[in-house]
Scaffold this motif. Structure first.
Motif, mmCIF file in Angstrom:
data_model
loop_
_atom_site.group_PDB
_atom_site.id
_atom_site.type_symbol
_atom_site.label_atom_id
_atom_site.label_comp_id
_atom_site.label_asym_id
_atom_site.label_seq_id
_atom_site.Cartn_x
_atom_site.Cartn_y
_atom_site.Cartn_z
ATOM 1 N N GLY A 69 73.287 -42.391 -75.534
ATOM 2 C CA GLY A 69 73.494 -42.757 -76.938
ATOM 3 C C GLY A 69 74.339 -44.024 -77.027
ATOM 4 N N PHE A 70 74.794 -44.308 -78.216
ATOM 5 C CA PHE A 70 75.526 -45.565 -78.470
ATOM 6 C C PHE A 70 76.824 -45.637 -77.659
ATOM 7 C CE2 PHE A 70 78.753 -47.268 -81.732
ATOM 8 C CZ PHE A 70 78.756 -48.536 -81.193
ATOM 9 N N ILE A 71 77.771 -44.748 -77.956
ATOM 10 C CA ILE A 71 79.080 -44.872 -77.292
ATOM 11 C C ILE A 71 78.958 -44.457 -75.825
ATOM 12 C CG2 ILE A 71 81.515 -44.220 -77.351
ATOM 13 C CD1 ILE A 71 81.149 -43.570 -80.332
ATOM 14 N N GLY A 72 78.165 -43.394 -75.582
ATOM 15 C CA GLY A 72 78.009 -42.908 -74.210
ATOM 16 C C GLY A 72 77.466 -43.981 -73.275
ATOM 17 N N ASN B 142 85.274 -45.257 -87.048
ATOM 18 C CA ASN B 142 83.901 -45.792 -86.929
ATOM 19 C C ASN B 142 83.801 -46.857 -85.846
ATOM 20 O OD1 ASN B 142 83.928 -44.621 -89.691
ATOM 21 N ND2 ASN B 142 81.852 -45.461 -89.735
ATOM 22 N N ASN B 143 82.861 -46.677 -84.947
ATOM 23 C CA ASN B 143 82.620 -47.655 -83.892
ATOM 24 C C ASN B 143 81.524 -48.623 -84.305
ATOM 25 O OD1 ASN B 143 83.182 -46.290 -80.591
ATOM 26 N ND2 ASN B 143 84.238 -45.752 -82.463
ATOM 27 N N TYR B 144 81.566 -49.819 -83.727
ATOM 28 C CA TYR B 144 80.459 -50.760 -83.874
ATOM 29 C C TYR B 144 80.361 -51.538 -82.564
ATOM 30 C CZ TYR B 144 83.884 -54.491 -84.296
ATOM 31 O OH TYR B 144 84.899 -55.373 -84.012
ATOM 32 N N GLY B 145 79.213 -52.211 -82.359
ATOM 33 C CA GLY B 145 79.034 -52.988 -81.140
ATOM 34 C C GLY B 145 77.597 -52.884 -80.663
ATOM 35 N N PRO B 146 77.316 -53.360 -79.438
ATOM 36 C CA PRO B 146 75.964 -53.337 -78.899
ATOM 37 C C PRO B 146 75.413 -51.917 -78.767
ATOM 38 C CG PRO B 146 77.385 -54.698 -77.544
ATOM 39 C CD PRO B 146 78.272 -54.006 -78.530
ATOM 40 N N LEU C 233 86.258 -49.947 -85.228
ATOM 41 C CA LEU C 233 86.750 -50.165 -83.855
ATOM 42 C C LEU C 233 85.588 -50.611 -82.977
ATOM 43 C CD1 LEU C 233 89.173 -49.726 -81.813
ATOM 44 C CD2 LEU C 233 88.054 -47.559 -81.240
ATOM 45 N N HIS C 234 85.803 -51.687 -82.226
ATOM 46 C CA HIS C 234 84.740 -52.130 -81.314
ATOM 47 C C HIS C 234 84.576 -51.092 -80.203
ATOM 48 C CE1 HIS C 234 82.422 -54.444 -78.413
ATOM 49 N NE2 HIS C 234 82.044 -55.177 -79.442
ATOM 50 N N VAL C 235 83.332 -50.820 -79.845
ATOM 51 C CA VAL C 235 83.058 -49.749 -78.882
ATOM 52 C C VAL C 235 83.734 -49.999 -77.525
ATOM 53 C CG1 VAL C 235 80.840 -50.738 -78.115
ATOM 54 C CG2 VAL C 235 81.202 -48.249 -77.995
ATOM 55 N N ASP C 236 83.914 -51.269 -77.132
ATOM 56 C CA ASP C 236 84.596 -51.536 -75.850
ATOM 57 C C ASP C 236 86.048 -51.064 -75.906
ATOM 58 O OD1 ASP C 236 82.325 -52.689 -74.877
ATOM 59 O OD2 ASP C 236 83.015 -54.762 -75.097
#
Ligand code: NAD
Ligand code: TYD
Length: 367
Positions: A11-14, A189-193, A227-230
């Motif tokens: 998934g996204f964060i994983g 909330n996360n955002y990023g690639p 929050l940026h996912v990195d």
């Protein structure tokens, strides 16, 4: 080499966590990763492209399959489980809550049972179970309320948030009753690639690129702490390596923005950066449409991340406006990634269970 069993790592964060843990910047590495993912609509093998095959193995499995999880624990003897697997989209939980209860609540319980059984064998002394949760368990805040701390009572609003709250309670109970060394993180909330384009930022980015309507729910004044996912991955590594078992850590970006401001920023960035063939004869802000609000829509989330900052020395590094620019550039430079989602091709390598679901929003605009 130490092994982490990750759930939901496609998934996204994983998937971002997998890349982070395999990279040279990861704390206390080198790590080997066993990635257990059911590959639902939200799981995407494309997101794992480039992950070192010698140190990363993907196993398509359901966290509700306790026998298989237990066998995987025996086979790989991980020193930690990092539990991302979940149904994660609030709008979907409003349309149909059943899969949220099944994966987020029952799946977490099954995973806890398997982890406890494995931990009791004593194979790994320093074993840890890190449960990745959300700030949405706390409910919402009025404009002037202080930010959520780890002591804020749980008051979830959506079926998604309620299912995550239930899971958090189970994880805590497995620590208190059985002694399982758990850690819980509640992140904003996360955002990023690699974020699935049903969530605000990628959905708006792709619609705006194509000159389609941008459906802002209600008055667009709801606030989220981005929050940026990195930064999230770095925080998870800090908690995994240095957190105290039984303890909860709030994680936030210190970047509260209202939704309308975020969507306008995406419009302006695309006006400047859209590639040839995607220029419009109107500013993209004119594509914004205020649509019927999400039922039970939380007004505001804000995180007090003082504990993780003071105890573990973690701080977000990416300023929101810079991270948003990087994210827009990532989606522009990796158009194939989201085009394969739009066409359904991303599921070709995991066809089982494919239901050809449409990407969309409550108001029906497809990404
Ligand atoms: P996501 O929807 O992008 O990914 C979820 C992954 O879990 C997918 O790969 C999916 O295939 C897998 N999965 C679903 N059901 C499964 C099952 N039964 N067995 C095994 N795998 C299964 O979610 P995300 O945005 O990456 O979020 C990951 C975790 O972080 C979730 O637990 C979420 O609650 C939490 N979280 C997310 C955010 C956010 O902003 N996205 C913020 C805070 C916390
Ligand atoms: P979302 O990305 O779904 O995350 P969450 O609901 O977990 O915070 O939504 C972020 C915010 O954006 C939320 O307040 C709802 C709003 N939103 C819209 O206004 N329009 C949309 O099309 C979407 C998907 C979200």
């Amino acid at each position: 080499m130490k092994t982490i069993l990750v759930t939901g790592g496609a998934g996204f964060i994983g998937s971002n966590f997998v890349h982070h843990a395999l990279g040279s910047r990861a704390d206390s590495g080198p790590w080997k990763l066993v990635n257990v993912d059911l590959l639902t609509y939200a799981g995407n093998l494309d997101s794992l492209e480039g992950a070192d095959r010698d140190r990363h193995e993907l196993i398509q499995a359901d966290i509700n399959d306790g026998k298989q999880i237990r066998a995987l624990l025996d086979r790989h003897q991980p020193s930690a489980i990092v539990h991302f697997a979940a149904e994660s989209h609030v709008d979907r939980s409003i349309d149909d809550a059943a899969s949220f209860i099944r994966t987020n609540v029952q799946g977490t319980q099954v995973l806890l049972e398997a982890a406890l059984d494995y931990w009791k064998t004593g194979t790994c002394n320093a074993f840890r179970f890190l449960h990745v949760s959300t700030d949405e368990v706390y409910g919402d805040l009025a404009v002037d309320d202080p930010a959520f701390t780890e002591q804020t009572p749980y008051q979830p609003s959506s079926p998604y948030a309620a299912s995550k709250a239930a899971a958090d309670h189970l994880v805590r109970a497995w620590h208190r009753t059985f002694g399982l060394p758990v850690l819980i993180t509640n992140c904003s909330n996360n955002y990023g690639p690699r974020q699935f384009p049903e969530k605000l930022i990628p959905l708006m980015m792709i619609n705006a690129l194509h000159g389609r309507a941008l459906p802002v729910y209600g008055d667009g004044q709801q606030r989220r702490d981005w929050l940026h996912v990195d930064d999230h991955c770095r925080a998870l590594m800090a908690v995994l390596n240095r957190g105290e078992p039984g303890r909860t850590y709030n994680i936030g970006g210190n970047a509260e923005r209202d939704n309308l401001t975020v969507v306008q920023a995406i419009c302006d960035l695309l006006d400047q950066r859209a590639p040839e063939g995607f220029s419009l004869d109107q500013p993209r802000r004119e594509l914004i449409e205020f649509v019927t609000d999400r039922p039970g829509h939380d007004r505001r989330y804000a995180i007090n991340a003082g504990r993780i900052e003071q105890e573990l020395g973690w701080r977000p590094q990416m300023k929101f406006e810079v991270g948003l620019e990087h994210t827009i550039d990532w989606y522009l430079n990796n158009a194939q990634w989201w085009q394969r989602i739009q066409s359904g091709a991303y599921r070709e390598s995991s066809r089982e269970g494919y239901s050809g679901e449409r990407l969309g929003t409550r108001s029906g605009q497809a990404a």
